[in-house]
Design a protein around this motif. Structure first.
Motif, short mmCIF file in Angstrom:
data_model
loop_
_atom_site.label_atom_id
_atom_site.label_comp_id
_atom_site.label_asym_id
_atom_site.label_seq_id
_atom_site.Cartn_x
_atom_site.Cartn_y
_atom_site.Cartn_z
N ILE A 8 30.46 42.16 33.50
CA ILE A 8 30.39 40.86 34.44
C ILE A 8 31.32 39.77 33.68
N ASP A 38 39.15 46.57 41.23
CA ASP A 38 38.92 45.05 41.03
C ASP A 38 39.70 44.29 42.32
N SER A 39 38.95 43.56 43.03
CA SER A 39 39.51 42.89 44.11
C SER A 39 40.68 41.81 43.72
N ASN A 67 37.42 49.04 47.38
CA ASN A 67 36.86 47.73 47.20
C ASN A 67 35.66 47.63 48.09
N HIS A 92 33.06 40.62 37.16
CA HIS A 92 32.17 39.69 37.75
C HIS A 92 31.30 40.40 38.45
N ASP A 93 30.16 40.05 38.81
CA ASP A 93 29.05 40.63 39.63
C ASP A 93 29.43 40.70 40.98
N SER A 94 30.21 41.77 41.34
CA SER A 94 30.98 41.79 42.48
C SER A 94 30.11 42.85 43.29
N SER A 96 31.81 45.43 44.76
CA SER A 96 32.56 46.55 44.39
C SER A 96 31.70 47.18 43.05
N GLN A 97 31.45 46.31 42.28
CA GLN A 97 30.83 46.74 41.08
C GLN A 97 29.21 47.28 41.35
N ALA B 21 25.30 40.76 45.08
CA ALA B 21 26.39 40.48 44.42
C ALA B 21 26.58 38.97 43.86
N GLY B 22 26.47 38.65 42.61
CA GLY B 22 26.79 37.37 42.01
C GLY B 22 25.41 36.50 42.03
#
Lengths: 223, 85
Positions: A8, A38-39, A67, A92-94, A96-97, B21-22
């Motif tokens: 992240i 990766d958006s 995505n 980043h904490d997305s 997608s991840q 997320a986030g």
């Protein structure tokens, strides 16, 4: 095998790791799908693949962009069609991840040896811990990436990564900060394809390859 | 056969995890997971240890002995739990 090159924090070497492993796996004769998740359209695996498409008629792997939540649904289907899937996610904490974590076998976490980058591993550890109930098969490995060629920062970072994180296994397979990585990507090449060969960089990547795929890297076909 | 379908049920756990997320960057949430690993003495016959080290050397480049043992324990637990269920 489904592998995420994740984390992240940006700049750790996720994309570099993803494209090099994808090409090496392709050269070893396996059918590989490289997923750009990766958006943010900014120097990612798709850009690299576009350059590589100009260099090779057959770049040695299949590249797609995927995505969001669709990853959790589509990747298991695609896993039946490819030997290996390597997913490159943004730093980043997305969504997608997280979606990738729910379906992957292995999270590869490149860590730049610095305090800031090391602190962030705690958050990734939380993510892996959370997802383990949904995806118990997921393993998480971290390794030093863009590491100093000399100095004590590598050892200090290794010590922290080795001791503190329950869910993430530290692997002693550092990828050092070498010019060949930048030269290779600008030409649409993997490090193993650059001439003259950078033996040290190839050895480091081969060691990582062996840990990830449990087999020695050997070229069985050319791109 | 019905011409109108109900909205499909979502996989709650997976969706909930993805939709957060986030959120895991919130301070405090992050700190709580930093747990020091336990250190325990393990008695291993010398020959088994020798075989283990040779195996790690030959097959698992990069993994420490400790990481390898943890992985082996986890895999055995998973297998045993699978048998139980």
């Amino acid at each position: 095998m489904i592998i995420i090159c994740g984390g992240i924090k940006g700049g750790g070497g996720k994309t570099t790791t993803a494209i090099n492993l994808a090409i090496m796996r392709g050269l070893a004769g396996f059918d590989v799908l490289l997923v750009d998740a990766d958006s943010i359209d900014n120097g990612n695996a798709s850009d690299f693949s576009a350059i590589r498409d100009e260099v090779f008629e057959n770049k040695g792997y299949t590249a797609i962009q995927l995505n969001g939540k669709a990853i959790a649904k589509e990747i298991p289907v695609l896993a039946n069609k490819f030997d290996d899937i390597i997913i490159d996610v943004g730093g980043h904490d997305s969504i997608s991840q997280r979606a990738s974590l729910t379906v992957a076998d292995l999270l590869l976490l490149p860590v730049f040896p610095s305090s800031f980058d090391t602190w962030v591993i705690e958050a990734v550890n939380t993510l892996v811990e959370e997802v383990s109930t949904i995806n118990p098969k997921l393993k998480a490995y971290c390794f030093l990436s863009r590491a100093d060629v000399v100095g004590s920062q590598n050892n200090d970072t290794s010590e922290i990564l080795n001791e503190d994180y329950e869910e993430i296994t530290f692997i002693d397979s550092p990828i050092k900060n070498r010019k060949v990585f930048r030269n290779a990507s600008s030409q649409g090449l993997a490090v193993v394809e650059v001439k003259p060969k950078d033996k040290k960089a190839i050895d480091e990547l081969s060691k990582l390859y062996k840990t990830v795929f449990q087999t020695v890297f050997k070229i069985n076909k050319t791109a | 056969m019905s011409t109108v379908a109900k909205k499909p049920a979502r996989k709650k756990d997976t969706d909930a995890f993805i939709e957060q997320a986030g959120s895991n960057l919130v301070e405090g949430e992050v700190k709580k997971t930093k747990v020091k690993k336990a250190q325990i003495p393990v008695i291993i016959p010398p020959l088994l240890l020798k075989n283990l080290d040779e195996h790690i050397e030959e097959t698992m480049t990069g993994l420490s002995r400790s990481a390898w043992i943890c992985q082996a324990i986890k895999e055995k637990l998973d297998r045993d739990n699978e048998k139980k269920s």
